[in-house]
Structures are given as C-alpha cells and as structure tokens.
Design an enzyme around this catalytic site. Structure first.
Site, PDB file in Angstrom:
ATOM      1  N   THR A 137      -7.802  -1.389   0.517  1.00  0.00           N
ATOM      2  CA  THR A 137      -8.612  -1.408  -0.708  1.00  0.00           C
ATOM      3  C   THR A 137      -9.375  -2.720  -0.832  1.00  0.00           C
ATOM      4  OG1 THR A 137      -6.755  -0.216  -1.670  1.00  0.00           O
ATOM      5  CG2 THR A 137      -8.433  -0.962  -3.203  1.00  0.00           C
TER       6      THR A 137
ATOM      7  N   GLN B 249       2.036  -6.188  -3.055  1.00  0.00           N
ATOM      8  CA  GLN B 249       2.495  -6.283  -1.665  1.00  0.00           C
ATOM      9  C   GLN B 249       3.804  -5.483  -1.480  1.00  0.00           C
ATOM     10  OE1 GLN B 249       1.502  -9.678  -3.165  1.00  0.00           O
ATOM     11  NE2 GLN B 249      -0.450  -8.772  -2.681  1.00  0.00           N
TER      12      GLN B 249
ATOM     13  N   THR C 152       2.985 -12.651   3.106  1.00  0.00           N
ATOM     14  CA  THR C 152       2.163 -13.282   2.075  1.00  0.00           C
ATOM     15  C   THR C 152       2.934 -14.508   1.561  1.00  0.00           C
ATOM     16  OG1 THR C 152       0.782 -12.887   0.138  1.00  0.00           O
ATOM     17  CG2 THR C 152       2.988 -11.865   0.111  1.00  0.00           C
TER      18      THR C 152
ATOM     19  N   ALA D 270      -3.853  -8.034  -3.785  1.00  0.00           N
ATOM     20  CA  ALA D 270      -3.379  -6.668  -3.996  1.00  0.00           C
ATOM     21  C   ALA D 270      -4.568  -5.719  -4.118  1.00  0.00           C
ATOM     22  CB  ALA D 270      -2.539  -6.604  -5.267  1.00  0.00           C
ATOM     23  N   GLY D 271      -4.334  -4.471  -3.771  1.00  0.00           N
ATOM     24  CA  GLY D 271      -5.359  -3.439  -3.968  1.00  0.00           C
ATOM     25  C   GLY D 271      -4.642  -2.186  -4.397  1.00  0.00           C
ATOM     26  N   HIS D 272      -4.717  -1.854  -5.697  1.00  0.00           N
ATOM     27  CA  HIS D 272      -3.996  -0.707  -6.228  1.00  0.00           C
ATOM     28  C   HIS D 272      -5.011   0.339  -6.676  1.00  0.00           C
ATOM     29  CE1 HIS D 272      -0.390  -3.586  -7.218  1.00  0.00           C
ATOM     30  NE2 HIS D 272      -0.706  -3.543  -5.943  1.00  0.00           N
TER      31      HIS D 272
ATOM     32  N   ASP E 125       0.815  -1.221   0.000  1.00  0.00           N
ATOM     33  CA  ASP E 125       0.000   0.000   0.000  1.00  0.00           C
ATOM     34  C   ASP E 125       0.846   1.268   0.000  1.00  0.00           C
ATOM     35  OD1 ASP E 125      -2.243  -1.659   0.092  1.00  0.00           O
ATOM     36  OD2 ASP E 125      -2.203  -1.692   2.287  1.00  0.00           O
TER      37      ASP E 125
ATOM     38  N   GLY F  46     -11.058  -3.368   3.333  1.00  0.00           N
ATOM     39  CA  GLY F  46     -11.646  -2.233   4.039  1.00  0.00           C
ATOM     40  C   GLY F  46     -11.136  -2.094   5.465  1.00  0.00           C
ATOM     41  N   ARG F  47     -10.156  -2.940   5.858  1.00  0.00           N
ATOM     42  CA  ARG F  47      -9.639  -2.876   7.225  1.00  0.00           C
ATOM     43  C   ARG F  47      -8.827  -1.586   7.432  1.00  0.00           C
ATOM     44  NH1 ARG F  47      -6.373  -8.374   7.711  1.00  0.00           N
ATOM     45  NH2 ARG F  47      -5.967  -7.855   5.540  1.00  0.00           N
TER      46      ARG F  47
ATOM     47  N   LYS G 171       1.961   1.931  -5.166  1.00  0.00           N
ATOM     48  CA  LYS G 171       2.508   1.314  -6.388  1.00  0.00           C
ATOM     49  C   LYS G 171       1.602   1.579  -7.584  1.00  0.00           C
ATOM     50  CE  LYS G 171       2.459  -2.659  -4.271  1.00  0.00           C
ATOM     51  NZ  LYS G 171       2.181  -2.246  -2.894  1.00  0.00           N
TER      52      LYS G 171
ATOM     53  N   LYS H  10      -0.550   3.980  -8.231  1.00  0.00           N
ATOM     54  CA  LYS H  10      -0.480   5.352  -8.754  1.00  0.00           C
ATOM     55  C   LYS H  10       0.776   5.537  -9.601  1.00  0.00           C
ATOM     56  CE  LYS H  10       0.885   9.928  -8.076  1.00  0.00           C
ATOM     57  NZ  LYS H  10       0.739  11.284  -7.600  1.00  0.00           N
TER      58      LYS H  10
ATOM     59  N   ARG I 113      -5.752   0.463   8.336  1.00  0.00           N
ATOM     60  CA  ARG I 113      -4.327   0.131   8.340  1.00  0.00           C
ATOM     61  C   ARG I 113      -3.677   0.674   9.611  1.00  0.00           C
ATOM     62  NH1 ARG I 113      -3.811   2.422   2.227  1.00  0.00           N
ATOM     63  NH2 ARG I 113      -4.685   0.625   1.129  1.00  0.00           N
TER      64      ARG I 113
HETATM   65  P1  GDP Z   1      -0.613   0.175  -3.564  1.00  0.00           P
HETATM   66  O1  GDP Z   1      -1.226  -1.057  -3.029  1.00  0.00           O
HETATM   67  O2  GDP Z   1       0.850   0.260  -3.303  1.00  0.00           O
HETATM   68  O3  GDP Z   1      -0.944   0.432  -5.010  1.00  0.00           O
HETATM   69  O4  GDP Z   1      -1.257   1.381  -2.740  1.00  0.00           O
HETATM   70  P2  GDP Z   1      -2.821   1.563  -2.431  1.00  0.00           P
HETATM   71  O5  GDP Z   1      -3.490   2.024  -3.685  1.00  0.00           O
HETATM   72  O6  GDP Z   1      -3.372   0.378  -1.737  1.00  0.00           O
HETATM   73  O7  GDP Z   1      -2.749   2.706  -1.340  1.00  0.00           O
HETATM   74  C1  GDP Z   1      -2.227   3.958  -1.604  1.00  0.00           C
HETATM   75  C2  GDP Z   1      -3.346   4.999  -1.410  1.00  0.00           C
HETATM   76  O8  GDP Z   1      -2.781   6.287  -1.334  1.00  0.00           O
HETATM   77  C3  GDP Z   1      -4.320   5.054  -2.571  1.00  0.00           C
HETATM   78  O9  GDP Z   1      -5.580   5.407  -2.081  1.00  0.00           O
HETATM   79  C4  GDP Z   1      -3.761   6.168  -3.455  1.00  0.00           C
HETATM   80  O10 GDP Z   1      -4.756   6.832  -4.211  1.00  0.00           O
HETATM   81  C5  GDP Z   1      -3.198   7.094  -2.423  1.00  0.00           C
HETATM   82  N1  GDP Z   1      -1.993   7.827  -2.833  1.00  0.00           N
HETATM   83  C6  GDP Z   1      -0.984   7.426  -3.646  1.00  0.00           C
HETATM   84  N2  GDP Z   1      -0.022   8.371  -3.695  1.00  0.00           N
HETATM   85  C7  GDP Z   1      -0.412   9.374  -2.891  1.00  0.00           C
HETATM   86  C8  GDP Z   1       0.156  10.618  -2.486  1.00  0.00           C
HETATM   87  O11 GDP Z   1       1.262  10.982  -2.874  1.00  0.00           O
HETATM   88  N3  GDP Z   1      -0.569  11.388  -1.610  1.00  0.00           N
HETATM   89  C9  GDP Z   1      -1.790  11.001  -1.129  1.00  0.00           C
HETATM   90  N4  GDP Z   1      -2.409  11.804  -0.285  1.00  0.00           N
HETATM   91  N5  GDP Z   1      -2.348   9.831  -1.488  1.00  0.00           N
HETATM   92  C10 GDP Z   1      -1.682   9.023  -2.341  1.00  0.00           C
HETATM   93  P1  IMO Z   2      -0.865  -4.280  -2.175  1.00  0.00           P
HETATM   94  O1  IMO Z   2      -0.420  -4.816  -3.513  1.00  0.00           O
HETATM   95  C1  IMO Z   2      -0.988  -4.687   2.153  1.00  0.00           C
HETATM   96  C2  IMO Z   2      -1.090  -8.746   3.767  1.00  0.00           C
HETATM   97  C3  IMO Z   2      -2.354  -9.184   4.493  1.00  0.00           C
HETATM   98  C4  IMO Z   2      -1.744 -10.118   5.522  1.00  0.00           C
HETATM   99  C5  IMO Z   2      -0.638 -10.804   4.733  1.00  0.00           C
HETATM  100  C6  IMO Z   2      -1.010 -12.166   4.165  1.00  0.00           C
HETATM  101  O2  IMO Z   2      -2.136  -3.530  -2.235  1.00  0.00           O
HETATM  102  O3  IMO Z   2       0.240  -3.518  -1.534  1.00  0.00           O
HETATM  103  P2  IMO Z   2      -2.501 -12.905   2.085  1.00  0.00           P
HETATM  104  O4  IMO Z   2      -3.954 -12.697   1.796  1.00  0.00           O
HETATM  105  O5  IMO Z   2      -1.590 -12.339   1.040  1.00  0.00           O
HETATM  106  O6  IMO Z   2      -2.157 -14.326   2.416  1.00  0.00           O
HETATM  107  O7  IMO Z   2      -2.240 -12.070   3.445  1.00  0.00           O
HETATM  108  O8  IMO Z   2      -0.300  -9.928   3.689  1.00  0.00           O
HETATM  109  N1  IMO Z   2      -1.300  -8.246   2.394  1.00  0.00           N
HETATM  110  C7  IMO Z   2      -1.220  -6.952   2.060  1.00  0.00           C
HETATM  111  N2  IMO Z   2      -1.036  -5.856   2.818  1.00  0.00           N
HETATM  112  N3  IMO Z   2      -1.080  -4.564   0.809  1.00  0.00           N
HETATM  113  C8  IMO Z   2      -1.240  -5.659   0.036  1.00  0.00           C
HETATM  114  O9  IMO Z   2      -1.192  -5.603  -1.310  1.00  0.00           O
HETATM  115  C9  IMO Z   2      -1.358  -6.924   0.652  1.00  0.00           C
HETATM  116  N4  IMO Z   2      -1.548  -8.180   0.201  1.00  0.00           N
HETATM  117  C10 IMO Z   2      -1.489  -8.981   1.272  1.00  0.00           C
HETATM  118  O10 IMO Z   2      -2.999  -8.084   5.093  1.00  0.00           O
HETATM  119  O11 IMO Z   2      -1.148  -9.377   6.553  1.00  0.00           O
HETATM  120 MG    MG Z   3      -2.800  -1.670  -1.824  1.00  0.00          MG
END
Ligand code: GDP
Ligand code: IMO
Ligand code: MG
Length: 429
Positions: free
Chosen positions: A298, A223, A238, A39-41, A13, A301-302, A16, A18, A304
C-alpha cells in the site's frame, strides 16, 4: 475484558485495517501505539476504498481516533493524509482525533538519512519504506528528538537543535551531504505547527477518562511481530516493538488495559522488503496467490513476496505476543488450489526444529517441513457464516488452529467490511 488489541502476527499486511474497521463501530476509541506512516492499512466499505498510513482506522467510522506517544509522526504527511481523507468525505476534527503531545516527529532529515543508508547498503539493504522511521526512532532513544509539544515552543528550540545538528551533521558529512539548514527547518516547523497543535494533547489523560467511563478501547497495531525490533527477523525489521505489550507503553495506559489480544493472520504468508522467508514460493503457485491476493504494498507499491502458511512462525508470534485468538484473513485467496501446504517444522543442518532460531544465518538456512492438505474448488469469497465454508476449507482452518495452539476468533473472506465470520467476539470475552 472490554478492550481489544489488534496486532499483525506475521510480516505485516495481514489485514489489520479491515479487521480494525470492522470492530471500530463497536469501540469508543481506536489507538495507534507504535510505528508511523510506514503502515499501509486498506479498508473497503461498499464502493469506497480508504488507504491509511498514520491515522487510526477508526477514523472512517467516526470513532474517536488517537495517535499514541509510541508513534513517530511526520507532520507534513499527517496534513496530507487528513486532507486526502477529508476529500473522501471523512470528518476529522479535534473532537474525534487526538495526537499525543509527547510523540517524536519524523523530520525531512530522517527521510533523507533512511534513503542515503539504503542506497549505500546496496544488496545488504533492509528494504525500508523510505519514510524515515528508523532514524526518527534512533533520535527518540538518543534523546535528541523534536516532539509534538516542542511545536508550541519553537522560540526555545535552539538547545535541542544544537543536539540534533551535532549528531546529524556528522552523519550527513559521511554521505557528502551539507549540514542541516537550521533556518529552513525552523521555518518549516513554524508553518506546520498550528495544524498539528490543534489535535495535540496529553492523550493518556483523555484515555484515562474514556476508560473510567467504561468505554471499549481498540488498540491498532501496525507492521507485524516478525518485524518487531526485538522478536523479529533482525536486522530485517522495523524500528519499533510491534508486539501487543507495546500497546500499553505506546498509549499511556497500563498493561492491564490491553484486553483481548487479537492476532491478525493471513491464510498464507507475505513479506515486503529483504530478509529470511522460509516458506517463500518462487514459482507459478506463488505468483498465482500473489495475483489473486493483490499482493502489492500500500505504501511503496512494491510486489510482496508470497509463500505457504508457516505454522511454526505463527505459533511463535502468538506466544510472544500473548495472542488470545486470531483473525484468519484472505482464506478466499486460496480458493481453487488442488492442494495447500502448511509448514509444521524446520530442518536446520540435519536437525528438526520446532521454533524459528534467532541468528540471521540460521533463519536464512532453515528448510521448511510441509504437511500437504487437499484444496477446495468451491468459493469462500464473501462467506459470512462458518456453515458456508467448504469442508476442506474448514479442515484447513482447524488444522491451522491446532498447529498454532491458538483459537480462531474471526475469519475474513473478502476485503469488504461485512464479509467476516465471527466465531468468538473479542469484545465480549
Ligand atoms: P494491513 O497492513 O494489515 O492493514 O493489511 P493491508 O491493508 O496492507 O493488506 C491487506 C489487503 O488485503 C488489503 O488490500 C485488504 O483490502 C485485503 N483484504 C483484507 N482481508 C481480506 C480477505 O479476507 N480477503 C481478500 N481477498 N482480501 C482481503
Ligand atoms: P503494515 O502496518 C509490511 C517493512 C519494510 C521493511 C521493514 C523496515 O501495513 O502491516 P521501515 O520503513 O519500517 O524501517 O522498514 O519493515 N514494513 C512493512 N512491511 N507492512 C508494513 O506495515 C510495514 N511497515 C514496514 O518493508 O522490510
Ligand atoms: Mg499494510
């Protein structure tokens, strides 16, 4: 060095999605190489928000997007995610999307087992996303997985089903669950097969062609390194390798294809799920950062968990993953704080440590040593040039860079695609 490998350098999170979306318009292909729909991007483009779990983030810009063999693929989730994105106006067809035909499948029994184990573990649970990732990877290395290419040979699945059922029925019995309903599983696979097969191919071949033509390939990690099965906070990790080295094995290209390794690093630290977190903040400051940063998962919904920036961890993950440069994200979330802290070392049983130890008990026991820096009252949100950043934010970025012994290539200042400061172009390196 035309290719770029994006990986998370903390616990996921980091932003990545973005950064991959921002880079994707200049890439010829975007490849996911590990993980699954855990993953949740999140991508924000103008007034549209896209949430991707399985599809490579390049799909939104229409860039050729590839799911590599290192990914575990839930075919029913795939269909739902494709349909959701099509509903948002994204075009997805066999010209711009391909799936490795040697990808192992995540089946409903994997999701069930993930849930049963977590429930049985009680307070010792990993806190997984509940999507069957671990059990699917276990079946892959246990040589009993059903793979994408098997969907074209369902009339000959019996020997594989025998192996799968022998293993799972015993496990299921231990949880008071009935044996696998083979007929039902086969019927479900038959129903979904044509949807998956329209995209299936030996993607190593397609990537070889792309590469020969001199194209730029962008590898999209999921991750983060601290969730890596070998290098992470085991067992709270993971089930895949999340380090940059996985890009080669998980796509079918050699290690020299990895190119510039761009580590994505949040300006503070978050973690979702159980496990050690030395700089975790359980006070109002942490709560404030979590609220300003919208730190909710993402996928699940937990909420962080939130903490200060840990330079020891990031120095370690950058070294382990051979990071060439980092993208520092969410610096804007720290705007307005009186002071900011950075962890520069640990104390463990009275000894000073400059690295994160491997044993779970030591990882849980380390106490962070902090350096305190003045905060900044001015806004960094939306800044697109380094000159627009307040002096104390610049000092913070420079100190981070120094402590992690890795240069900053990009700074991200908002969720929006274009709110990104480029200092060193990873594609030009
Ligand atoms: P990922 O899993 O690494 O792709 O990251 P996530 O998308 O799960 O979480 C990053 C969150 O931060 C998302 O809601 C993005 O829209 C947001 N985000 C990314 N870059 C920035 C930033 O520079 N500033 C802010 N405020 N939010 C950001
Ligand atoms: P992105 O790509 C954050 C965490 C879970 C748990 C552990 C194992 O959005 O960064 P799993 O379901 O993979 O067996 O869970 O890994 N986890 C993540 N935490 N971002 C993620 O992906 C994750 N994918 C898995 O919360 O602690
Ligand atoms: Mg994510």
């Amino acid at each position: 060095m035309a290719n770029v490998t994006v990986i998370g350098a903390q616990w996921g999170d980091e932003g990545k999605g973005k950064i991959v979306d921002w880079l994707a318009s200049r890439a010829d292909a975007v490849v996911r190489f590990q993980g699954g729909h855990n993953a949740g991007h999140t991508l924000v483009v103008g007034d549209k928000t896209y949430k991707l779990s399985l599809l490579p983030s390049g799909i939104v810009t229409g860039t050729l997007s590839i799911v590599g063999n290192g990914v575990v693929l839930d075919p029913w989730h795939l269909k739902a995610e494709v349909e959701k994105l099509e509903g948002q106006g994204v075009e997805i067809n066999p010209d711009n999307f391909a799936i490795a035909d040697n990808c192992p499948l995540i089946l409903p029994i994997h999701r069930d087992l993930d849930g049963l184990r977590e429930t049985a573990a009680g307070s010792g649970k990993i806190g997984t996303t509940g999507r069957g990732i671990g059990p699917a990877y276990e079946d892959k290395v246990g040589r009993r997985a059903i793979r994408v290419c098997d969907l074209a040979h369902l009339d000959h699945l019996e020997p594989q089903l025998d192996r799968l059922c022998a293993h799972h029925d015993a496990l299921r019995a231990g949880f008071d669950q009935p044996p696998i309903d083979r007929e039902r599983l086969l019927a479900e696979l038959r129903e979904i097969a044509p949807f998956v097969l329209q995209f299936a191919q030996p993607v190593w071949k397609r990537l070889k062609k792309v590469r020969k033509a001199g194209a730029k390939i962008l590898f999209e990690g999921a991750q983060g390194v601290l969730l890596d099965i070998d290098h992470g906070t085991y067992p709270f990790v993971t089930s895949s390798n999340t380090v940059s080295g996985a890009a080669a094995a998980g796509s079918g290209l050699g290690p020299n294809a990895t190119g510039f390794v761009l580590g994505i690093v949040k300006a503070y630290t978050t973690r979702v799920g159980s496990g050690p977190f030395p700089t975790e903040l359980e006070d109002e400051v942490g709560k404030g950062i979590g609220e300003r940063g919208h730190e909710f998962g993402t996928v699940t919904g937990r909420q962080r968990r939130v903490g200060w920036f840990d330079a020891v961890l990031v120095r370690q993950t950058c070294a382990i993953s051979g990071v060439t440069g980092i993208a520092l994200t969410k610096i804007d979330v720290l705007d307005g704080l009186d002071e900011v802290k950075v962890c520069t070392g640990y104390r463990l049983h009275g000894k000073i440590m400059d690295y994160f130890p491997s044993h779970a008990a030591d990882q849980a026991a380390v106490e962070p040593i902090y350096e305190t820096m003045p905060g900044w009252k001015e806004s960094t949100a939306g800044a697109r040039s380094y000159a627009d950043l307040p002096a104390n934010a610049v000092k913070y970025i420079q100190r981070v860079q120094e402590l992690i012994e890795t240069p900053v290539a990009l700074v991200s200042t908002s969720p929006q695609r274009e709110d990104t400061i480029l200092m060193r172009d990873p594609f030009m390196d």
